[in-house]
Design a protein around this motif. Structure first.
Motif, PDB file in Angstrom:
ATOM      1  N   ILE A  51       0.864  -1.179   0.000  1.00 24.58           N
ATOM      2  CA  ILE A  51       0.000   0.000   0.000  1.00 24.58           C
ATOM      3  C   ILE A  51       0.899   1.227   0.000  1.00 24.58           C
ATOM      4  O   ILE A  51       1.767   1.361   0.853  1.00 24.58           O
ATOM      5  CB  ILE A  51      -0.870   0.061   1.273  1.00 24.58           C
ATOM      6  N   VAL A  63      -2.561   6.137   1.988  1.00 22.13           N
ATOM      7  CA  VAL A  63      -3.851   5.841   2.620  1.00 22.13           C
ATOM      8  C   VAL A  63      -4.681   7.117   2.601  1.00 22.13           C
ATOM      9  O   VAL A  63      -4.128   8.232   2.659  1.00 22.13           O
ATOM     10  CB  VAL A  63      -3.692   5.336   4.066  1.00 22.13           C
ATOM     11  N   THR A  90      -5.685   3.978   8.597  1.00 23.58           N
ATOM     12  CA  THR A  90      -4.790   2.877   8.254  1.00 23.58           C
ATOM     13  C   THR A  90      -5.509   1.534   8.212  1.00 23.58           C
ATOM     14  O   THR A  90      -4.882   0.492   8.263  1.00 23.58           O
ATOM     15  CB  THR A  90      -3.645   2.792   9.281  1.00 23.58           C
ATOM     16  N   CYS A 138      -4.302  -0.702   5.465  1.00 28.73           N
ATOM     17  CA  CYS A 138      -2.984  -1.259   5.737  1.00 28.73           C
ATOM     18  C   CYS A 138      -3.072  -2.434   6.693  1.00 28.73           C
ATOM     19  O   CYS A 138      -2.419  -3.451   6.499  1.00 28.73           O
ATOM     20  CB  CYS A 138      -2.089  -0.180   6.386  1.00 28.73           C
ATOM     21  N   LYS A 181      -1.831  -6.610   6.595  1.00 26.12           N
ATOM     22  CA  LYS A 181      -0.608  -6.790   7.364  1.00 26.12           C
ATOM     23  C   LYS A 181      -0.057  -8.186   7.150  1.00 26.12           C
ATOM     24  O   LYS A 181      -0.767  -9.176   7.259  1.00 26.12           O
ATOM     25  CB  LYS A 181      -0.912  -6.598   8.855  1.00 26.12           C
ATOM     26  N   CYS A 217       3.248  -1.696   4.226  1.00 28.17           N
ATOM     27  CA  CYS A 217       2.501  -0.443   4.346  1.00 28.17           C
ATOM     28  C   CYS A 217       3.469   0.710   4.128  1.00 28.17           C
ATOM     29  O   CYS A 217       3.848   1.398   5.079  1.00 28.17           O
ATOM     30  CB  CYS A 217       1.844  -0.382   5.723  1.00 28.17           C
ATOM     31  N   TRP A 267      -0.105   4.474  13.555  1.00 28.70           N
ATOM     32  CA  TRP A 267       0.855   3.656  12.824  1.00 28.70           C
ATOM     33  C   TRP A 267       1.494   2.576  13.684  1.00 28.70           C
ATOM     34  O   TRP A 267       2.476   1.989  13.312  1.00 28.70           O
ATOM     35  CB  TRP A 267       1.963   4.564  12.266  1.00 28.70           C
ATOM     36  N   PHE A 270       3.618  -1.160  12.687  1.00 29.85           N
ATOM     37  CA  PHE A 270       4.243  -1.227  11.371  1.00 29.85           C
ATOM     38  C   PHE A 270       5.754  -1.045  11.472  1.00 29.85           C
ATOM     39  O   PHE A 270       6.392  -0.424  10.633  1.00 29.85           O
ATOM     40  CB  PHE A 270       3.652  -0.157  10.446  1.00 29.85           C
ATOM     41  N   GLU A 274       8.114  -2.084   8.393  1.00 26.68           N
ATOM     42  CA  GLU A 274       8.297  -1.139   7.291  1.00 26.68           C
ATOM     43  C   GLU A 274       9.264  -0.021   7.674  1.00 26.68           C
ATOM     44  O   GLU A 274      10.134   0.366   6.885  1.00 26.68           O
ATOM     45  CB  GLU A 274       6.949  -0.513   6.899  1.00 26.68           C
TER      46      GLU A 274
END
Lengths: 256, 378
Positions: free
Chosen positions: B65, B68, B78, B81, B85, B90, B339, B342, B345
């Motif tokens: 992704i 967003v 999110t 996202c 997962k 993301c 967030w 994540f 990422e």
């Protein structure tokens, strides 16, 4: 009989004087009561078995090694711990090593001009002209732009000789200059040394090349176990050795 | 009895290997499929490699992704996202937070300033890397470059708003700490290495003590001491900037390790080089500058670059004293409730940035080595 420069008369001040020089490596007595006098223009050859202290002795003359007792005087300057004396002596004494010891990261020309520029403060152009002159004297002017790693052993040693000559020294010391060379290259280096001798340079040469000694030397020294056992001009040295130790040594070295 | 050729024989080419196929096919046949075991291992590794590559590409690129939408309140939504997962990355996190990761808490409108600084750093590195520019001008280029960076970051002059360095962060801080760290640690390390080999007992004892003390403690404790204990020894009212303390700590730490690397080079150099320089009458500093250091440093390029790469990444330890470098900015980015979770990422992104810089250093050092060893080949 080859032509040799006449040795200076005994009335002049000696160029190099060693008086009762003693040196120890730890407990090992490597130089014992060494007495030596060399006048300007004289050529001295030092020979002897390995471990006899001959290299150590000439390395003491330019303070690559320190002596513990006695006095070493070079051109009137006594070698002590005083840095200025040491640097003054090193400027006047050139040395050629068995392993050449050229600076591999510099070109031949840079090897030759480095010391004159930074020690004698010679301007760069003049240093380069002088370097080319000496490269021609040792007969390899075309190698000036090359790196030492690209030259043969004989050429490297001749560059080393030229590098010392660029400093216009009063004395040249040779520490087994041809011992690391292939036989076919020994002659080219010895020829350069003979020429140097004939022009009147004061030389002390540690070598096993007895032919060279016969041609060039005014005086030959035999050292064994740290002391000077016998010395004399080539005529008597080879023909009439007085001590047993020298007789043994000569039979070994001249036998083959 | 062998005949002796009268003229030198003609030089021939070596026989062609293989059965007449192309050299590439031949290499594959010889190295990958020569025996049954080799073939089996090759096929197994190929299968695993393809699976791994497929996994990474599908997670990182195909199912990822990139942006967003925003919710009604303006915060990022999110949900999309989170549904993907584990299946898709993301990267929207990066699109959203990249400014924070690069510039930290620097004021938003002034972000062009640290951006220019990062560009300037990259330009300085590139120029210094090219041997064409290795002359005395390089020092001036660096002085001008670093002064410009300082002016841009701090401001307060030329109509720029003043930004105190507590607000700096992210990639800019990492580059500042690493650049000044290497620039000052290197000469200090040379001095320490030479000092350790000195014949004067006062100098050599000092250098040995310094090196062994600093090497005996972790960088974290050096930073901690520089940050917490150092101010205790200063007179009342005199404070030293926190970033400066961290910088000095990093410099002192790296210099100790680098000094030992350089000492290794000094020892590896044949004695004859020192003796030849001495016998020519070269004074000490000329001998060191022209003969000893050029050769000794070339000998130890691999372990030196090792130290530099380590230093670059060790800058992340300044989190202990509350400075936001690249890694910590990324860590803080995922503390944001929207967030959370994540981390992968964020850390992958930061790792890629670290990798780019460290790999560039590594590749550059290989190029340096090849260049310097040109004179060894006949």
């Amino acid at each position: 009989m080859s032509t040799k420069a006449q040795p200076a008369s005994a009335g002049d001040r000696p160029m190099i004087e060693l008086r009762k020089v003693n040196k120890w490596y730890g407990d090992f007595h490597v130089l014992r009561d060494v007495d030596l006098t060399v006048y300007s223009g004289q050529k001295l050859v030092v020979c002897g078995p390995s471990g006899s202290g001959k290299s150590t002795m000439i390395r003491c003359i330019n303070r690559l090694e320190e002596h513990q007792e006695g006095a070493i005087v070079v051109d009137g300057v006594e070698l002590t711990n005083d840095l200025r004396n040491i640097e003054q002596v090193r400027r006047e004494v050139g040395m050629v090593f068995q392993q050449f010891n050229l600076f591999p990261h510099l070109t031949v020309l840079e090897n030759l001009t480095l010391a004159p520029i930074w020690v004698r403060k010679v301007p760069k152009k003049e240093a380069e002209e002088s370097a080319m002159y000496f490269l021609e004297r040792v007969r390899i002017p075309e190698q000036a732009a090359k790196y030492p790693g690209q030259l043969s052993g004989g050429q490297q040693q001749r560059v080393a000789i030229a590098r010392s000559l660029c400093m216009k020294p009063k004395v040249m010391l040779f520490d087994e200059p041809t011992s690391a060379l292939d036989p076919e290259m020994i002659k080219e280096v010895l020829d350069v040394m003979v020429e140097l001798a004939n022009e009147g340079m004061t030389m002390i040469c540690v070598t096993h090349e007895m032919g060279f000694a016969r041609t060039v030397a005014d005086n030959i020294l035999f050292m064994d176990k740290g002391e000077i056992v016998e010395q004399g001009p080539p005529a008597t040295f080879f023909a009439a050795p007085k001590t047993d130790r020298l007789k043994t040594f000569l039979s070994q070295i001249l036998g083959h | 009895m062998a005949t002796i050729p009268q003229t030198p024989t003609v030089m021939r080419r070596p026989p062609m290997a293989g059965l007449g196929g192309s050299p590439a096919l031949d290499w594959v046949r010889r190295n990958l499929f020569s025996t049954w075991i080799n073939t089996a291992v090759t096929l197994l590794l190929a299968y695993l490699a393809l699976r791994a590559i497929y996994g990474v590409v599908s997670w990182g690129l195909i199912n990822a992704i990139w942006t967003v939408p925003l919710t009604a309140t303006g915060t990022p939504d999110t949900k999309v996202c989170r549904e993907l997962k584990g299946i898709g990355a993301c990267w929207a996190l990066i699109s959203e937070k990249h400014r924070f990761i690069f510039f930290g808490t620097y004021p938003y409108e002034q972000h062009w300033r640290p951006l220019i600084c990062i560009m300037l750093f990259l330009a300085l590195y590139s120029v210094s890397a090219m041997r064409r520019f290795w002359n005395s001008n390089l020092i001036y280029i660096w002085i001008v470059g670093l002064t410009t960076i300082a002016i841009l970051m701090w401001g307060g002059v030329f109509g720029l708003d003043y930004v105190e360095n507590e607000r700096w962060g992210g990639l800019v801080i990492t580059l500042i700490l690493a650049t000044f760290g290497i620039a000052f640690a290197f000469p200090l390390a040379i001095a320490l290495a030479l000092g350790r080999r000195s014949k004067l007992p006062a100098i050599s004892t000092f250098c040995v003590t310094y090196i062994e003390l600093i090497r005996g403690v972790p960088l974290i404790s050096v930073l901690f001491m520089a940050s917490v204990m150092f101010p205790l020894f200063l007179p009342e009212g005199l404070t030293i900037d926190k970033l400066l303390r961290a910088q000095v700590g990093i410099i002192l730490f790296t210099a100790a390790y680098l000094a030992e690397v350089i000492r290794g080079g000094l020892q590896a150099l044949p004695n004859g080089q020192y003796e030849a320089a001495d016998s020519l009458g070269l004074p000490y500093w000329q001998k060191i500058a022209f003969i000893i250091l050029p050769q000794a440093l070339r000998l130890v390029i691999p372990p030196m670059v090792n130290s530099f790469i380590g230093l670059f990444k060790d800058t992340s330890l300044v989190v202990i004293i509350g400075i936001f470098d690249l890694l910590n900015a990324a860590k803080t980015a995922i503390v944001d409730p929207a967030w959370q979770g994540f981390g992968v990422e964020a850390y992958v992104f930061v790792s890629i940035i670290y990798f780019v810089f460290c790999f560039a250093m590594s590749k550059y050092s290989q190029g340096l080595e090849q260049e310097f060893n040109k004179h060894q080949r006949r």
